[in-house]
Write an enzyme that holds these catalytic residues in place. Sequence first.
Site, mmCIF file in Angstrom:
data_model
loop_
_atom_site.group_PDB
_atom_site.id
_atom_site.type_symbol
_atom_site.label_atom_id
_atom_site.label_comp_id
_atom_site.label_asym_id
_atom_site.label_seq_id
_atom_site.Cartn_x
_atom_site.Cartn_y
_atom_site.Cartn_z
ATOM 1 C CB CYS A 8 5.923 2.931 -7.715
ATOM 2 S SG CYS A 8 4.826 3.479 -6.394
ATOM 3 C CB CYS A 53 5.890 0.861 -4.799
ATOM 4 S SG CYS A 53 4.357 1.269 -5.657
#
Length: 113
Positions: free
Chosen positions: A43, A46
């Site tokens: 991600c 993230c």
Amino acid sequence: MANSPARSGGDGTTVSHIETEAAFDDLLETEKTLLVDFYAEWCGPCQMIAPTVEELAAEVAATVVKIDVDELPPVAARYDVKSIPAFVVFEDGEETDRLVGMQEKSDLRAAVE
């Protein structure tokens, strides 16, 4: 967390990575305020917010942990985490707040203070 299966971020980070459901459940029972960063290695957002989460962990009294949704899907499912990054705040074991997506450090701080 001494007896809990968690790994600290071996690069000198202050945020622990929770590796088992039992370790997470133990934290829910023992920590007054807990901020959980649900993330995945793949991600991009993230990874972008990770340094902010590290900074926050060093600045607040709350315990801050990370859970990889690919490694612990049952915990992500238990809290209905469908988008990441997702930040869930627990007070005395109960969910009190949730923020999804990129966040300002000030918003994360406000959620745990």
